[in-house]
Design an enzyme around this catalytic site. Structure first.
Site, short mmCIF file in Angstrom:
data_model
loop_
_atom_site.label_atom_id
_atom_site.label_comp_id
_atom_site.label_asym_id
_atom_site.label_seq_id
_atom_site.Cartn_x
_atom_site.Cartn_y
_atom_site.Cartn_z
N HIS A 1 -4.59 4.21 -2.00
CA HIS A 1 -3.34 3.80 -2.67
C HIS A 1 -3.40 2.33 -3.10
O HIS A 1 -2.39 1.62 -3.10
CB HIS A 1 -2.11 4.03 -1.79
CG HIS A 1 -1.89 5.46 -1.43
ND1 HIS A 1 -1.21 6.33 -2.26
CD2 HIS A 1 -2.26 6.19 -0.36
CE1 HIS A 1 -1.17 7.53 -1.70
NE2 HIS A 1 -1.81 7.48 -0.55
N ASN B 1 3.70 11.91 -1.29
CA ASN B 1 2.87 12.04 -2.48
C ASN B 1 3.61 12.86 -3.53
O ASN B 1 4.70 13.39 -3.28
CB ASN B 1 1.54 12.74 -2.14
CG ASN B 1 0.63 11.89 -1.29
OD1 ASN B 1 0.64 10.66 -1.38
ND2 ASN B 1 -0.17 12.53 -0.45
N TYR C 1 -1.33 3.57 9.62
CA TYR C 1 -0.70 2.70 8.64
C TYR C 1 -0.44 1.31 9.22
O TYR C 1 -0.71 0.29 8.59
CB TYR C 1 0.60 3.31 8.12
CG TYR C 1 0.38 4.37 7.05
CD1 TYR C 1 0.96 4.24 5.80
CD2 TYR C 1 -0.40 5.48 7.28
CE1 TYR C 1 0.77 5.19 4.81
CE2 TYR C 1 -0.61 6.44 6.31
CZ TYR C 1 -0.03 6.29 5.07
OH TYR C 1 -0.23 7.24 4.10
#
Length: 790
Positions: free
Chosen positions: A159, A232, A446
């Site tokens: 990303h 997404n 993350y």
């Protein structure tokens, strides 16, 4: 003139000051002791044990100090200056809040160093003589170059290329029966959001229109903290367990021995991996469909991908899947169009998002939920913890609950779009996780990634990441810490800080759902998957069989293209063998496209007898089922003109389209003034050279013999007309412009001999109405042939 030395205070004055300071210290000591006495023990300690106690943690024990003195770092905090400001406001963490506290505007201000020193000369380094060496003492040069040398931070591993916007979410109705999550507590409640769209595989400088998954990440700045819905534009994923995520990314990224290809899955290592991972088959159907080449971020669906939990104030929970649907409809590019756009404008999606918002054509999305109970989930033929599966809308209908509007572009790309940090772990009371093994890995990964990328554990204090809700905890220090904490307490429980900050308890704080999935009480530790996870092909077949014939042809063509880039024949064969388990017709079409004489045997299935699916066709999975609201807002239309055009009619066409919300601009062989045959001149803001026809959603050629004759001599005209026809776009040709059709070899009927609904040849109001209707359809696949006839 020398300054006089400062006046020294008298002994009497000094004595008075000392006495006052001593009194303050005495009061601080006394009040600190009183505050500690107010919490003689930790009364909550006995309540930390046992299963039932774990369901309802109590509120922390607190005591109120008599004044700010005992909780402060220093008694001198009353001595203020322009830098220190005033004493901290009670219960306030000033680092977190609105972004306007850190916005900067240099209007009317002199250039300075990062230390605020005004710069007299920003043109020359400090040298010893005009032609002498640059001096080490030039702190202005070093200040400027050092910052420049470190302007780039490590990009995201996935990303990396993103675009973002500010906006708001508005709730349609209270959802208190389902969740206590802050955004859903009352009708009309507005929650600020920041949304980042992205590609997955490419690097930060790659192109927008690559065939790829798109990230759709929403940060809700709720009044109970930040909630990140990190999803997404495709509702499923390649893998079922986070253990395989590094393998997937390594496989799809540029191959390590030569760094190619960039932002593309059409290479050996990706197809080697997925052909050995049959669980990827469903996702491959989506990625090889037109969903992977969206027209714009404003015409792209979003999904939470995983199964989450909604939890109400009573602690009751249900499963939920999140869906974002664009008001403008879900539209995509065709492959030939995407390839050409990437060369002419690699920033196509980023530019489109920015220009829509600046033009007031704000992208809008409706949030809908699929809500179902654990008992319902147990009856499904698939496992809701499997991220490679959807819950068909025919089984659980969508429930619209609110809308999101993106109405403000960022002030600074780096500070906001690049530094924003999303994490699936960021949830608020009322939202909880399921036992999805892929989600579990994301919850960890993350945060871990952001610590490295943004320079330490305090990335949450970067303004774009800081919540609107107040932040108070006992975390301290670390690189780039912004908060200046007062007091000496950095632990809990405590009495020296009056017990603060205290645990909120079950009534206000986040409490995890105690049992996230039905399971036997006694289970051993095991590395395995549930049996339903082994059905790798049923939903891949569902997706393919739910597409229109045109969409199925696009999927086959995408597989053909991607696998033709694979240099190892065995990998191509293996992938076709896998496709046979999803669709014989698809496998045959791909095999024919790859020149295979015969189909390979199907790959062995991990589950020999999968459960009978509840749904075998779902029309909602087709792009054709999501046309949008029928408006022209944000659509780009090229009005192709040249000297000698009928200017008044062209202006009228532009005015009508603009009134409908379209961005209609005159495109000519060269930018600038275009002389009209009727004396009405036009202003071309783009040229056929710098804005080729494939960058537009529709094209029109107004009447005017002289203008048409000029355009006929320009090869760009023929290319734009052919591309517009091949890409299924709405085309309007008025009067003399219709002669261009024969020159370009463009037929006026479809391959079946029927009239082409996207080719408008009428003039006047009837022509305008027909053209607008053709644009609303977005694309006219009736023209398509494989290979293309034009």
């Amino acid at each position: 003139m020398a300054k006089s030395p400062p006046t020294r205070p008298s002994a009497k004055a000094r004595s008075g000051e000392t006495s006052a300071a001593g009194e303050i210290l005495r009061r601080k000591a006394q009040q600190t002791d009183d505050l500690a006495k107010a919490i003689p023990s930790n009364d909550n300690k006995p309540l930390e044990h046992g299963f039932s106690q774990g369901l309802t943690p109590p509120k922390g024990v607190t005591a109120q100090p008599r004044s700010p003195l005992p909780t402060g770092s220093t008694v001198s905090e009353a001595n203020t200056s322009e830098k220190t400001g005033d004493q901290a406001a009670e219960g306030v963490n000033a680092v977190h809040g609105r972004l306007d506290r850190v916005r900067a505007d240099a209007a009317g201000q002199a250039l300075t160093t990062n230390q605020g020193v005004a710069i007299a000369d920003n043109q020359n380094s400090l040298k010893h003589g005009l032609r002498g060496p640059v001096l080490l003492e030039d702190f202005i040069l070093r200040d400027k170059l050092t910052h420049f040398d470190h302007e780039r931070i490590p990009e995201r591993i996935v990303h990396a290329r993103g675009s973002a916007a500010h906006g708001y979410f508005e709730c349609y109705e209270p959802l208190t029966e389902l969740t206590r999550a802050a955004p859903f507590q009352e009708k009309g409640k507005v929650t600020p959001v920041f949304v980042r769209f992205s590609t997955v595989a490419g690097e930060r400088g790659s192109k927008d229109t690559a065939r790829d998954v798109r990230g759709f990440a929403v940060k809700f700045y709720t009044d109970e903290g930040n909630w990140d819905l990190v999803g997404n534009n495709i509702p499923v994923f390649f893998i079922q367990d986070a253990m395989k995520f590094p393998d997937l990314v390594h496989a799809v990224k540029a191959e390590p021995h030569h760094g190619m290809p960039q932002a593309a899955s059409a290479h050996d290592t990706f197809w080697d991996f997925v052909s050995l991972m049959p669980e990827s088959t469903h996702m491959l159907m989506w990625v090889m469909s037109d969903r992977a080449i969206p027209r714009s971020y404003a015409t792209m669906q979003g999904f939470g991908v995983h199964t989450y939990r909604l939890v109400n104030a009573a602690g009751e929970s249900v499963f939920v899947k999140f869906h974002w649907s664009p008001k403008a409809g879900t539209h995509s590019l065709v492959w030939d169009e995407a390839v050409k756009i990437s060369g002419a404008d690699p920033d196509y999606h980023r530019r489109d998002l920015w220009e829509r918002i600046d033009a007031g054509a704000y992208p809008e999305y409706e949030l809908a939920l699929q809500v179902f109970t654990e008992e319902q989930a147990e009856q499904f033929s698939f496992d809701v913890l499997d991220a490679t599966k959807i819950v068909p809308e025919e089984l659980v209908p969508l429930r619209p609950v609110g809308r999101m509007v993106l109405n403000r572009n960022p002030d600074n790309f780096f500070a906001e779009t690049e530094q924003v940090a999303f994490c699936t772990a960021n949830v608020v009371p009322g939202i909880d996780f399921s036992n999805d093994p892929l989600l579990a890995g994301r919850i960890h990964s993350y945060v871990d990634t952001q610590i490295s990328r943004l320079g330490g554990p305090n990335f949450h204090e970067i303004p774009i990441n800081a919540p609107l809700a107040p932040v108070h905890n006992n975390q301290r220090d670390g690189m780039h810490r912004q908060t200046i904490h007062r007091g000496r307490v950095s632990y809990e429980p405590n009495s020296l800080g009056g017990g603060c900050p205290f645990q909120a308890g079950a009534a206000q704080g986040f409490v995890s759902v105690p049992a996230r999935i039905l399971a036997e009480e006694e289970q051993g530790k095991v590395r395995a998957k549930p049996e339903k996870f082994a059905d790798h092909y049923t939903q891949a077949a569902l997706f393919y069989e739910s597409q229109t014939p045109m969409e199925q042809a696009h999927i086959a063509a995408a597989f053909r293209f991607e696998l033709s880039k694979v240099t190892v024949p065995a990998i191509r064969t293996r992938m076709v063998a896998s496709l046979r388990n999803a669709s014989e017709s698809l496998a045959q079409a791909v095999a024919d496209g790859l020149g295979m004489d015969e189909l390979p045997a199907p790959l062995p299935r991990a589950l020999a007898r999968p459960a009978k699916p509840e749904v075998t066709q779902s029309p909602a999975l087709s792009l054709m089922a999501r046309p949008g609201d029928g408006s022209l807002a944000g659509r780009r239309v090229a009005l192709v003109v040249a000297h000698g055009v009928q200017g008044a009619a062209a202006e009228r066409l532009q005015a009508v389209l603009s009134a409908e919300g379209a961005v209609a601009e005159f495109v000519a062989p060269r930018v600038g003034r275009v002389r009209g045959a009727d004396g009405v001149d036009l202003e071309a803001t783009a040229s056929l050279e710098n804005n080729p026809g494939f960058l537009y959603d529709a094209l029109a050629w107004p009447d005017g013999e002289e203008g048409v004759a000029t355009l006929a001599q320009d090869g760009h005209t023929m290319e734009s007309l052919k591309d517009g026809y091949r890409h299924g776009k709405a085309l309007l040709l008025v009067g003399a412009a219709q002669t261009l059709l024969d020159m370009a070899g463009v037929p006026t009927t479809t391959p079946t001999g029927d009239p082409d609904p996207g080719l408008v040849l009428a003039d006047g109001e009837a022509g305008l109405d027909a053209f607008i209707a053709a644009i609303v359809r977005h694309r006219h696949p009736e023209r398509e042939t494989d290979p293309p006839a034009v």
